[in-house]
Design an enzyme around this catalytic site. Structure first.
Site, PDB file in Angstrom:
ATOM      1  N   THR C  30       0.791  -1.227   0.000  1.00  0.00           N
ATOM      2  CA  THR C  30       0.000   0.000   0.000  1.00  0.00           C
ATOM      3  C   THR C  30       0.818   1.269   0.000  1.00  0.00           C
ATOM      4  O   THR C  30       1.987   1.254   0.346  1.00  0.00           O
ATOM      5  CB  THR C  30      -0.816  -0.018   1.321  1.00  0.00           C
ATOM      6  OG1 THR C  30      -1.699  -1.108   1.277  1.00  0.00           O
ATOM      7  CG2 THR C  30      -1.568   1.243   1.578  1.00  0.00           C
ATOM      8  N   ASP C  46      -4.065   4.808  -1.407  1.00  0.00           N
ATOM      9  CA  ASP C  46      -4.358   4.289  -2.744  1.00  0.00           C
ATOM     10  C   ASP C  46      -5.447   3.225  -2.562  1.00  0.00           C
ATOM     11  O   ASP C  46      -5.909   2.995  -1.442  1.00  0.00           O
ATOM     12  CB  ASP C  46      -3.107   3.690  -3.396  1.00  0.00           C
ATOM     13  CG  ASP C  46      -2.731   2.368  -2.769  1.00  0.00           C
ATOM     14  OD1 ASP C  46      -2.594   2.336  -1.546  1.00  0.00           O
ATOM     15  OD2 ASP C  46      -2.590   1.357  -3.496  1.00  0.00           O
ATOM     16  N   ARG C  48      -5.356  -0.146  -4.212  1.00  0.00           N
ATOM     17  CA  ARG C  48      -5.018  -1.475  -4.752  1.00  0.00           C
ATOM     18  C   ARG C  48      -4.788  -2.458  -3.614  1.00  0.00           C
ATOM     19  O   ARG C  48      -4.100  -2.143  -2.646  1.00  0.00           O
ATOM     20  CB  ARG C  48      -3.765  -1.398  -5.625  1.00  0.00           C
ATOM     21  CG  ARG C  48      -3.264  -2.754  -6.106  1.00  0.00           C
ATOM     22  CD  ARG C  48      -2.002  -2.643  -6.923  1.00  0.00           C
ATOM     23  NE  ARG C  48      -2.280  -2.232  -8.290  1.00  0.00           N
ATOM     24  CZ  ARG C  48      -1.350  -2.116  -9.252  1.00  0.00           C
ATOM     25  NH1 ARG C  48      -0.082  -2.357  -8.961  1.00  0.00           N
ATOM     26  NH2 ARG C  48      -1.686  -1.750 -10.476  1.00  0.00           N
ATOM     27  N   LYS C  62      -9.086   1.768   2.071  1.00  0.00           N
ATOM     28  CA  LYS C  62      -8.103   1.580   3.141  1.00  0.00           C
ATOM     29  C   LYS C  62      -8.244   2.623   4.229  1.00  0.00           C
ATOM     30  O   LYS C  62      -7.471   2.637   5.178  1.00  0.00           O
ATOM     31  CB  LYS C  62      -6.690   1.639   2.550  1.00  0.00           C
ATOM     32  CG  LYS C  62      -6.470   0.606   1.458  1.00  0.00           C
ATOM     33  CD  LYS C  62      -5.083   0.680   0.876  1.00  0.00           C
ATOM     34  CE  LYS C  62      -4.987  -0.226  -0.343  1.00  0.00           C
ATOM     35  NZ  LYS C  62      -3.631  -0.320  -0.885  1.00  0.00           N
ATOM     36  N   GLY C  76      -0.621  -3.224   5.416  1.00  0.00           N
ATOM     37  CA  GLY C  76      -0.274  -4.520   5.991  1.00  0.00           C
ATOM     38  C   GLY C  76      -1.321  -5.560   5.645  1.00  0.00           C
ATOM     39  O   GLY C  76      -1.859  -5.561   4.546  1.00  0.00           O
ATOM     40  N   SER C 158       4.233  -0.190   1.316  1.00  0.00           N
ATOM     41  CA  SER C 158       5.314  -0.459   0.362  1.00  0.00           C
ATOM     42  C   SER C 158       5.652   0.784  -0.467  1.00  0.00           C
ATOM     43  O   SER C 158       6.764   0.925  -0.953  1.00  0.00           O
ATOM     44  CB  SER C 158       4.933  -1.619  -0.552  1.00  0.00           C
ATOM     45  OG  SER C 158       3.720  -1.338  -1.215  1.00  0.00           O
ATOM     46  N   ASP C 195       5.378   2.447  -7.192  1.00  0.00           N
ATOM     47  CA  ASP C 195       5.406   1.228  -6.397  1.00  0.00           C
ATOM     48  C   ASP C 195       4.396   0.238  -6.966  1.00  0.00           C
ATOM     49  O   ASP C 195       3.215   0.572  -7.123  1.00  0.00           O
ATOM     50  CB  ASP C 195       5.064   1.568  -4.940  1.00  0.00           C
ATOM     51  CG  ASP C 195       4.819   0.313  -4.119  1.00  0.00           C
ATOM     52  OD1 ASP C 195       5.612  -0.644  -4.267  1.00  0.00           O
ATOM     53  OD2 ASP C 195       3.841   0.283  -3.359  1.00  0.00           O
ATOM     54  N   SER C 198       1.137  -0.612  -5.096  1.00  0.00           N
ATOM     55  CA  SER C 198       0.089   0.398  -4.994  1.00  0.00           C
ATOM     56  C   SER C 198      -0.445   0.736  -6.383  1.00  0.00           C
ATOM     57  O   SER C 198       0.274   0.626  -7.372  1.00  0.00           O
ATOM     58  CB  SER C 198       0.640   1.674  -4.347  1.00  0.00           C
ATOM     59  OG  SER C 198       1.383   1.362  -3.207  1.00  0.00           O
TER      60      SER C 198
END
Lengths: 265, 241, 261
Positions: C30, C46, C48, C62, C76, C158, C195, C198
């Site tokens: 994330t 984000d 995803r 999220k 996580g 991430s 990333d 994400s």
């Protein structure tokens, strides 16, 4: 029957006894030249702009957690229009420096024409380094580095990456190590595609690089404030600025942070 | 609190801490080859990755090797490039030794098998696909496993999203699981050759879909199309997230 | 006896080594951020969610509500961020009812860290907690092991490095609400583009002192899919009907009813 594929086609131990590795001086375990990096250099970052390329790296040589050497030069000029930026193991970097030195010397001997028509181009230097890196990994004895070759070739910016595995790639912006996570997002905000290169001036590019070096110094624990920055420009030629310092940091707000949760003083 | 005594309790973790050099990495990306009646295509995305990072948004991995043969070796990029270089070199020597005779698809495929099998115990970590026209001018696609086992096929997807794309191809190219309406599943839908335009539509939809659901696929799609007139390239942008 | 039981630890280790390993949870690889501005605080994320290299959900949420004016961004293990957030949310409401006071961010943070510490990192929840309460606007983060942090700008997940790079170069004291929203969305976008864990859209939640929280789901949608090249609708009858049977789940009886009465 031993079903382990490792023992297929080998004389069975039950019949012949354990294989004697002394025969043909065969070692009991394959030879391993594998090492680990000792003194290391952190990120190298780079980007193309309308009239050339910029590449930067700091001057720190870390010995694990220790900031051991503080004036290591990791940008290596090769010929008239190429700079190689090296991160990773410093002793392997110095070996590569020696190889590049020999390459340049050989090229000087072979170069018959006075106008430098056979001079080293960035793509030649890159191809040589990529071959060395891939061959060393294939012998399971890698040079523990990630390199970026930056330069000008036929008036156009050249940028390509190679690492200890021999993996290579190109992009209008490149970075090794931590820089790939922290600096690349910032560089890509300015130059995202090859089409953006022509719209980016040296001034914008240099500003972006300095900002990225600042963020790296903020957030990469193995970085130093002192760094070098090289510009290979169609008009100015190859310029390496050494002993630069990260400037304009913001620490004012930090004094207002108290504790880690409920603390007020 | 107590630990139940069991036969496992004598099991010990006896593997030493490994700190050995791993000579491989996965550079993501996916490739796709389809053979038509008188043409063949080989497509690949242009994203180059390691772990969660994008190394490059445009790093081509499908190449025109000459003699109307296009090739891609997807997986560990350094091995892919090394294999491609060796095949191109081998082709050059074939021309030197045989008075510039054109290398046929069959011969090229067998040659690549030898290049791959030659490193049987330190393999090129790649899924290789070549595409071109056979000696009758019919489209042909050959695909190889990392150590050289190969087969001529109508279509094949390789790389990161192969498992996402392949079932789609089975259904849309070879009409698998499709029956002629009204025959109650007695008569399979007859296979027919697709046109270049139909194939390109399938390829584009396969890649946009793989981009949606696989994190290592995206950025750009490059398609190499082989016809009797030569090799043609097409590029379509893909999503960059 | 109170406390945790580790009776099955050895067995689980053994089974994990014998089989394909332990079941994998959906992880929200994330990008989440939080930052303070003049008169409030905001968080963004984000959308995803991934299972290994496969995108499990292209538009997941999220941003979680703990209290009406205390929100939380989670990175996580998806199940853990969800569960821990709901549990603490419930307890915060009960606590608020019992004390007759508005819930506070520090209370939320303390409850989260004590819960997570108890589980020694086995709950893979990495949260950015933000909100406004009678003591002002607050921004904090909790890690799975129970450690906490406060700051003017934070990022987790991430894509945290990509987002933090943007925050480090653009954040300043005294941002306006609008400037802060754009900066947070830009930081999330850095994660989305750079990333691979994400992607998709940007969600934002703004909490201003003395105002209701403004939850802006899909504040930016920079990843709309282009239309497909053709339709894949099958002709009716393409799939064979091999067997047909109609099961009567209940008996149906018809009966005339006089409605006019």
């Amino acid at each position: 029957m031993n079903h382990d594929p490792f023992s297929w086609g080998r004389p069975s131990d039950e019949t012949y006894g354990a294989y004697n590795t002394q025969i043909a001086q065969a070692p009991s375990f394959p030879k391993m030249n594998t090492q680990q990096p000792i003194v290391t250099g952190t990120s190298v970052i780079s980007m193309k702009y309308d009239n050339g390329v910029i590449i930067a790296a700091d001057n720190l040589g870390s010995y694990g957690l220790l900031l051991r050497f503080t004036d290591v030069e990791r940008l290596i000029p090769v010929g008239q229009n190429t700079v190689v930026g090296i991160s990773g193991d410093i002793s392997d970097m110095q070996h590569l420096e020696q190889l590049l030195d020999e390459l340049e010397t050989e090229n000087q001997y072979d170069n018959s024409s006075a106008d430098g028509a056979e001079a080293l181009k960035p793509s030649y230097v890159f191809e040589y380094l990529a071959t060395v890196m891939y061959n060393r990994r294939s012998k399971m004895n890698p040079l523990w580095n990630a390199l970026i070759v930056a330069g000008l070739e036929d008036g156009k910016p050249f940028l390509r990456y190679v690492n200890l595995l021999g993996v290579t790639y190109s992009s209008p912006t490149l970075a090794t190590g931590f820089g790939a996570h922290l600096a690349l997002p910032l560089l890509r905000r300015v130059v995202d595609t090859e089409a953006d290169v022509g719209k980016t001036t040296l001034e914008t590019a240099e500003k972006t690089m300095l900002e990225s070096m600042k963020v790296l110094y903020y957030r990469d624990a193995r970085s130093s404030r002192k760094f070098s920055l090289a510009i290979i420009d169609n008009d100015q030629g190859l310029v390496i600025k050494k002993g630069l310092k990260v400037e304009g940091m913001a620490w004012e707000f930090a004094k207002n942070i108290r504790g880690y949760g409920t603390q007020k003083v | 609190m107590n630990t139940i005594a069991s036969e496992y309790s004598s099991e010990k973790q006896s593997t030493p801490i490994e700190h050995s050099f791993n000579p491989y990495s996965d550079n993501g990306g996916t490739i796709l080859g389809i053979a038509g009646e008188d043409f063949a295509v080989l497509a690949g995305d242009t994203r180059h990755t390691t772990d969660y990072s994008i190394n490059s948004r445009y790093e081509p991995k499908v190449f025109d090797c000459g003699d109307g043969i296009v090739m891609s070796a997807n997986g560990f990029a350094a091995d892919g490039e090394a294999l491609l270089k060796r095949f191109k070199n081998s082709m050059k020597w074939y021309h030197f030794d045989n008075n510039d005779k054109k290398l046929s698809m069959n011969a090229a495929a067998r040659n690549i098998q030898h290049l791959l099998y030659g490193k049987r115990f330190f393999p090129y970590y790649v899924h290789t696909i070549i595409a071109g026209l056979d000696e009758d001018g019919k489209g042909s696609v050959f695909s190889f496993d990392p150590v050289g086992s190969y087969e001529r096929e109508q279509c094949r997807a390789g790389g990161a999203a192969a498992s996402l794309i392949m079932p789609f191809l089975d259904n849309q190219v070879n009409f698998k699981n499709q029956y002629v309406p009204g025959t109650d599943g007695k008569e399979k839908r007859p296979v027919k050759f697709l046109t270049v335009d139909e194939v390109i539509k399938l390829v584009r939809d396969a890649f946009t879909s793989a981009t949606e659901r696989h994190i290592h696929v995206g950025d750009g799609l490059e398609i190499l199309i082989v016809t009797k007139d030569g090799v043609r390239k097409e590029y379509y942008p893909l999503k960059r997230d | 006896m109170a406390g945790l039981s580790f009776d099955n630890f050895q067995r689980n280790q053994f089974l994990a080594s014998k089989s394909q390993g332990q079941p994998k949870a959906t992880s929200t690889g994330t990008t989440i951020v939080g930052l303070k501005f003049d008169g409030g605080v905001l968080i963004a994320a984000d959308t995803r969610s991934t299972q290994g290299p496969i995108v499990a959900d292209k538009n997941c949420a999220k941003l979680h509500r703990i209290a009406p004016r205390i929100w939380c961004a989670g990175a996580g293990t998806a199940a853990d961020t969800e569960a821990v957030t709901q549990l603490i949310g419930s307890n915060i409401e009960l606590h608020s009812l019992s004390t007759g006071r508005q819930p506070r961010v520090v209370t939320t943070l303390q409850m989260l860290k004590q819960h997570l510490f108890k589980y020694q990192g086995h709950l893979g929840a990495y949260l950015i907690v933000a909100g406004v309460d009678p003591t002002g606007a607050h921004l904090m983060s909790v890690q799975a092991h129970g450690s906490t942090d406060v700051g003017f700008y934070l990022s987790l997940g991430s894509g945290s490095l990509a987002a933090m790079a943007v925050l480090e170069s653009q954040w300043r004291e005294g941002l306006s609400r609008e400037e802060a929203i754009e900066l947070a969305a830009d930081a999330i976008e850095a994660g989305i583009w750079n990333d691979l864990g994400s992607g998709s859209n940007v969600d934002v939640c703004v909490m201003e002192v003395g105002k209701d929280a403004a939850y802006m789901r899909n504040y930016r949608t920079p990843n709309v899919r282009e239309p497909k090249q053709q339709s894949y609708k099958f002709a009716r009858g393409t799939t064979a009907v091999l067997k047909e049977s109609i099961i009567n789940v209940c008996d149906v009886e018809e009966q005339e009813v006089d409605v006019s009465a």
